[in-house]
Design a protein around this motif. Structure first.
Motif, PDB file in Angstrom:
ATOM      1  N   MET A   1       0.845  -1.206   0.000  1.00 47.92           N
ATOM      2  CA  MET A   1       0.000   0.000   0.000  1.00 47.92           C
ATOM      3  C   MET A   1       0.873   1.245   0.000  1.00 47.92           C
ATOM      4  N   THR A   2       0.521   2.174  -0.802  1.00 48.42           N
ATOM      5  CA  THR A   2       1.305   3.407  -0.867  1.00 48.42           C
ATOM      6  C   THR A   2       0.523   4.560  -0.284  1.00 48.42           C
ATOM      7  N   GLY A   3       1.096   5.720  -0.320  1.00 43.88           N
ATOM      8  CA  GLY A   3       0.407   6.917   0.157  1.00 43.88           C
ATOM      9  C   GLY A   3       1.080   7.482   1.377  1.00 43.88           C
ATOM     10  N   ILE A   4       0.769   8.740   1.684  1.00 46.96           N
ATOM     11  CA  ILE A   4       1.390   9.395   2.840  1.00 46.96           C
ATOM     12  C   ILE A   4       0.634   8.979   4.081  1.00 46.96           C
ATOM     13  N   HIS A   5       1.359   8.533   5.080  1.00 49.08           N
ATOM     14  CA  HIS A   5       0.709   8.110   6.320  1.00 49.08           C
ATOM     15  C   HIS A   5       0.814   9.206   7.357  1.00 49.08           C
ATOM     16  N   PRO A   6      -0.210   9.342   8.194  1.00 54.23           N
ATOM     17  CA  PRO A   6      -0.186  10.379   9.215  1.00 54.23           C
ATOM     18  C   PRO A   6       0.818  10.031  10.294  1.00 54.23           C
ATOM     19  N   PRO A   7       1.203  11.026  11.104  1.00 54.03           N
ATOM     20  CA  PRO A   7       2.156  10.737  12.176  1.00 54.03           C
ATOM     21  C   PRO A   7       1.661   9.626  13.091  1.00 54.03           C
ATOM     22  N   PRO A  10      -2.065   4.905  10.003  1.00 53.46           N
ATOM     23  CA  PRO A  10      -3.322   4.896   9.263  1.00 53.46           C
ATOM     24  C   PRO A  10      -4.524   4.815  10.207  1.00 53.46           C
ATOM     25  N   ILE A  11      -5.634   5.367   9.783  1.00 52.32           N
ATOM     26  CA  ILE A  11      -6.847   5.242  10.585  1.00 52.32           C
ATOM     27  C   ILE A  11      -7.901   4.492   9.803  1.00 52.32           C
ATOM     28  N   ARG A  13     -11.380   3.364   8.018  1.00 53.16           N
ATOM     29  CA  ARG A  13     -12.303   4.103   7.161  1.00 53.16           C
ATOM     30  C   ARG A  13     -13.511   4.585   7.964  1.00 53.16           C
ATOM     31  N   VAL A  16     -12.800   7.735   9.528  1.00 54.37           N
ATOM     32  CA  VAL A  16     -12.815   8.793   8.516  1.00 54.37           C
ATOM     33  C   VAL A  16     -14.255   9.222   8.246  1.00 54.37           C
ATOM     34  N   LYS A 122      -1.265  -1.048  -6.456  1.00 55.24           N
ATOM     35  CA  LYS A 122      -2.450  -0.662  -5.674  1.00 55.24           C
ATOM     36  C   LYS A 122      -3.371  -1.856  -5.455  1.00 55.24           C
ATOM     37  N   ALA A 433       2.728  10.585 -12.338  1.00 58.05           N
ATOM     38  CA  ALA A 433       3.559  11.727 -11.944  1.00 58.05           C
ATOM     39  C   ALA A 433       4.776  11.822 -12.858  1.00 58.05           C
ATOM     40  N   LYS A 464      11.038  13.140  -5.943  1.00 56.49           N
ATOM     41  CA  LYS A 464       9.891  13.454  -5.069  1.00 56.49           C
ATOM     42  C   LYS A 464       8.753  12.464  -5.308  1.00 56.49           C
ATOM     43  N   ALA A 468       7.159   9.755  -2.711  1.00 58.40           N
ATOM     44  CA  ALA A 468       5.760   9.849  -2.270  1.00 58.40           C
ATOM     45  C   ALA A 468       4.958   8.599  -2.587  1.00 58.40           C
TER      46      ALA A 468
ATOM     47  N   PHE B  56      -6.549  15.413   4.447  1.00 61.12           N
ATOM     48  CA  PHE B  56      -6.306  13.975   4.298  1.00 61.12           C
ATOM     49  C   PHE B  56      -5.321  13.714   3.163  1.00 61.12           C
ATOM     50  N   SER B  57      -4.714  12.548   3.209  1.00 67.61           N
ATOM     51  CA  SER B  57      -3.958  12.063   2.060  1.00 67.61           C
ATOM     52  C   SER B  57      -4.822  10.965   1.459  1.00 67.61           C
ATOM     53  N   GLN B  65      -6.112   8.981   4.612  1.00 64.91           N
ATOM     54  CA  GLN B  65      -5.296   9.046   5.833  1.00 64.91           C
ATOM     55  C   GLN B  65      -5.307  10.496   6.331  1.00 64.91           C
ATOM     56  N   PHE B  66      -5.652  10.694   7.607  1.00 66.74           N
ATOM     57  CA  PHE B  66      -5.667  12.050   8.150  1.00 66.74           C
ATOM     58  C   PHE B  66      -4.236  12.548   8.324  1.00 66.74           C
ATOM     59  N   VAL B  67      -3.953  13.700   7.747  1.00 69.77           N
ATOM     60  CA  VAL B  67      -2.577  14.231   7.841  1.00 69.77           C
ATOM     61  C   VAL B  67      -2.540  15.638   8.422  1.00 69.77           C
ATOM     62  N   ASN B 275      -1.705  12.730 -10.430  1.00 73.33           N
ATOM     63  CA  ASN B 275      -0.772  12.138  -9.467  1.00 73.33           C
ATOM     64  C   ASN B 275      -1.495  11.460  -8.308  1.00 73.33           C
TER      65      ASN B 275
END
Lengths: 469, 310
Positions: A1-7, A10-11, A13, A16, A122, A433, A464, A468, B56-57, B65-67, B275
């Motif tokens: 799984m990709t994507g930016i994760h929060p500090p 993941p949370i 759904r 959310v 994905k 990208a 970059k 990402a 979110f991301s 994902q909450f950012v 992207n």
């Protein structure tokens, strides 16, 4: 799984959705759409849906042509093909993903090399390994007819994600009429980049004619020169694995030697010496008046200009045979040759094929349809009029090109068989990208005349994007 | 209060109580409700959704994902995106200034024509481009302004002028897009100004004439101040439109060459739809919205000193 994760990581759904409810109906609606993309969606129980890159009219025709054969597999199923239009695969993928998010994922998707790793990374599709293993004896004839380079291009992390049925390698098309008028001898297989430039210089003397035309994109653009210059945008490697297929389907085939589990695109090398040299060469062609500033896009305009004899040479694949004929060019007025040799005669290619969507509830039926789609007699139903190159060698015949040309049609498959170093375009999971950055930086280089600065920028963009993803 | 005056509210009250008024009320509410529903579905909810999504991301495929404010922090350190704000502002200012100047000049010239049918022909001619699809116009203009094969360079070539890189040089592409956008939008400003100029009281103009004011003096000292509320309205609408410039640069140059014509909306589209960074794309959209609100606010502040209300 990709994507930016929060500090905090993941949370779920559900959380959310709660946040969405607190923040407004809109976010909830959007998160719900996202959920649709991951849920057990697929088509309705009575239909089998396929996504197709092209016009809806053509998709409907294809749907009608294939329906009788699908009905033989399951008489209750209605085959539905939805066309997605776009200038290139970048556009297609963006729209496919939006459609998935809107809660209408297909059962089968036709995806080219450009989108394979994005789709596989994905986990939108399912690996075909088990299906292929199960039906290997039935597919033996298919694998014997398909070059292993095409199969390898459809592998990712050791798994096979698509059954390829077509490909296009970046060969060089030329106008026989303009060559004759300029007194240029038609190129031979082993022609060099100096021969290319010499021919271009002679053709450029005609007013209103461009010796060489090209468009900005990943496939068959200045990237073909980059490959011939032994350079690439990304580090090349291969994933381990794939023996399950190579040892069984291609046992004893020398063309399969060294094949592994798919192309592994590593760190960006966009500003390497060879890459800069290749793009500089294009700038020089423009400065010398041998090539106009290129457009960004799919190449439709380029084919039109070539067909009206306003361009002497251009990079094209087997799909140009049908494209030029449809644009009004007569058989014999154009021909094709291998891409000229620079440091090597390495070509690039892109392949097309079919995958089964993970969310499909009819995966077994979809697999049967996949096998149907790659049968020899289905090819011309799907691609009438030489609008792509058959992946099956047995279909690349003199009879196929008798009406449209080109005379040297055998070049299309020779690119794979005579040049084993030929490789797919660099399309990592962050292809979208990459394509956007490549387009922007190429036009920057051509307008500024500074390839190094533009490719330094591209290197930074790709680093970059890779970070990402 | 006279008896007659007292009867008026009573009559209004009576009319309010009339059964037909009760029957019309639901219809009225339905009509207003429909408009409200459209605004809510197509404007308000998407804005709220974008605001939420910007924290979110989200790549469409995986779970969001909450950012927090990470997308906003990234935006303010993202050179290419910040540059796209600069590009947009520069192009928008050029569009607004040209659109207002040209619209006013054309309106003044057309208004001087005494024959109504001539005015009608000009009004229609200048307004027509606005009715054409921007996408179709952009494709067509892309062909016209093509460096090597375009008709424009062909005719310039007949005059001995070398090919102009209309869309293949940074400055050329930006200027060409601005000119095309102005050509397409000027009809709207023009029609507004024509109507406004026609409403300038003739007695004021006659008084100016008697006092010896020439045509230019009358224009700048009498007409322009009197139509300044319309100029403000046209400027606000033009700027809001120009700040969202997308179709022309996306179709004609894909934001290039390089990033010379990459507007904020193209950046937003690239980040979001190409992207697959929908959270980041939403953050860009929200910042653009804020920028438009601030600039519009500044316009209204300036208007307090510059706009003359009769």
């Amino acid at each position: 799984m990709t994507g930016i994760h929060p500090p905090g990581g993941p949370i779920a759904r559900r959380t959310v959705l709660k946040a969405g409810a607190a923040g407004g109906l809109g976010l909830a609606a959007l998160a719900d759409l996202a959920a649709c993309g991951n849920s057990d969606g697929g088509s309705s129980s009575k239909s089998l849906k396929m996504l197709y890159f092209g016009e809806q009219a053509a998709a409907t025709q294809l749907q009608n042509r294939l329906q009788p054969q699908i009905s033989k597999l399951d008489s209750t199923i209605k085959f539905e093909i939805s066309a997605i239009n776009g200038t290139d695969w970048n556009d297609f993928l963006a729209k496919v993903l939006t459609q998935i998010a809107a809660g209408t994922p297909p059962d089968i998707i036709s995806v080219a090399t450009e989108g394979l790793q994005l789709m596989a990374s994905k986990e939108l599709a399912v690996p075909l390994d088990d299906y292929v293993t199960k039906d290997l004896s039935a597919l033996k004839e298919y694998f014997a007819d398909i070059h292993p380079a095409l199969i390898e291009s459809m592998m990712y992390q050791g798994h096979l994600w698509e059954l390829p049925d077509s490909f296009n390698a970046g060969n060089m098309f030329y106008s026989t009429e303009l060559f004759q008028r300029a007194g240029v001898v038609p190129p031979s297989e082993g022609w060099t980049i100096d021969d290319f430039e010499s021919a271009a210089t002679k053709i450029a003397k005609f007013k209103g004619i461009n010796a060489f035309g090209w468009v900005v994109r990943l496939w068959g653009s200045w990237t073909s020169f980059m490959y011939a210059n032994n350079a690439n945008l990304l580090e090349e490697g291969k994933y381990d694995g794939g023996d399950w297929l190579w040892n069984k389907a291609y046992a004893g085939d020398p063309a399969a030697a060294g094949r592994k589990g798919g192309w592994k695109w590593g760190a960006p090398t966009a500003n390497s010496e060879g890459t800069v040299e290749a793009l500089n060469y294009m700038i020089e062609l423009t400065k010398k008046g041998l090539s106009p500033s290129p457009d960004v896009g799919g190449g439709g305009t380029l084919q039109g200009l070539f067909a009206s004899n306003r361009i002497g040479m251009s990079i094209g694949g087997g799909f140009w045979a049908g494209g030029l004929t449809n644009a009004g060019m007569k058989n014999g007025s154009f021909d094709v040759q291998l891409f000229p040799k620079w440091k090597s005669q390495r070509h690039l290619f892109g392949a097309g094929g079919y995958a089964i969507f993970k969310s499909s509830k009819k995966k077994d039926l979809a697999w049967e349809v996949l096998k149907l789609l790659v049968k020899p007699d289905t090819f011309d139903l799907v691609f009438p009029g030489n609008v792509t190159t058959p992946g099956r060698k047995s279909l690349v015949t003199a009879a196929r090109y008798a009406k449209t040309g080109p005379k040297h049609w055998s070049v299309f498959y020779d690119t794979l068989t005579k040049h084993p170093e030929t490789a797919p375009i660099p399309a990592p999971p962050y292809y979208n990208a990459l394509a956007t950055a490549l387009n922007q930086r190429t036009t920057q280089a051509i307008s500024s005349g500074n390839a190094k600065a533009a490719l330094d920028g591209l290197q930074s963009d790709l680093e970059k994007a890779a970070g990402a993803s | 209060m006279s008896a007659a005056a007292a009867e008026v509210p009573a009559a209004i009250a009576k009319r309010r109580r009339h059964p037909s008024s009760h029957r019309e009320a639901p219809f009225g509410f339905a009509m207003i409700g429909l408009s409200c529903l459209f605004v809510a579905v197509f404007t308000a909810i998407p804005i709220v959704a974008s605001l939420g999504l910007s924290f979110f991301s989200w790549d469409v495929i995986s779970s969001p994902q909450f950012v927090g404010v990470e997308n906003y922090q990234r935006l303010f350190t993202d050179g290419p995106v910040l540059k796209s704000f600069g590009v947009t502002l520069g192009m928008a200012l050029a569009i607004v200034v040209l659109q207002l100047t040209l619209g006013l000049a054309l309106a003044v010239l057309v208004n001087q024509r005494k024959l109504v049918w001539i005015r009608t022909i000009f009004r229609t001619a200048f307004y027509l481009p606005l009715l054409a699809s921007t996408a179709a116009v952009s494709i067509f203009m892309g062909y016209l302004f093509d460096y090597k094969f375009g008709v424009v360079n062909y005719y310039l070539g007949l005059l001995g002028i070398p090919n102009v890189p209309w869309l293949t040089s940074g400055l050329g592409a930006a200027a060409t897009i601005v000119l095309i956008a102005v050509w397409q939008q000027v009809g709207f400003t023009f029609v507004l100004f024509v109507a406004s100029l026609m409403s300038v009281p003739t007695d004021v103009l006659e008084a100016a004439q008697i006092d010896g004011a020439g045509p230019l003096r009358t224009l700048f000292r009498i007409k322009v101040p009197l139509i300044s509320p319309t100029i403000l309205f046209a400027a606000v609408v033009a700027l809001i439109n120009a700040m969202q410039l997308f179709d022309q640069p996306y179709i004609m140059t894909k934001g290039g060459p390089g990033s010379a014509t990459t507007t904020v909306t193209i950046s937003m589209y690239q980040k979001g739809f190409q992207n697959l960074q929908f959270g980041y794309g939403s953050a860009i959209a929200i910042v653009l919205l804020a920028a438009i609100l601030i600039i519009t606010g500044l316009q209204f502040l300036a208007a307090r000193k510059l706009v003359f209300y009769q």
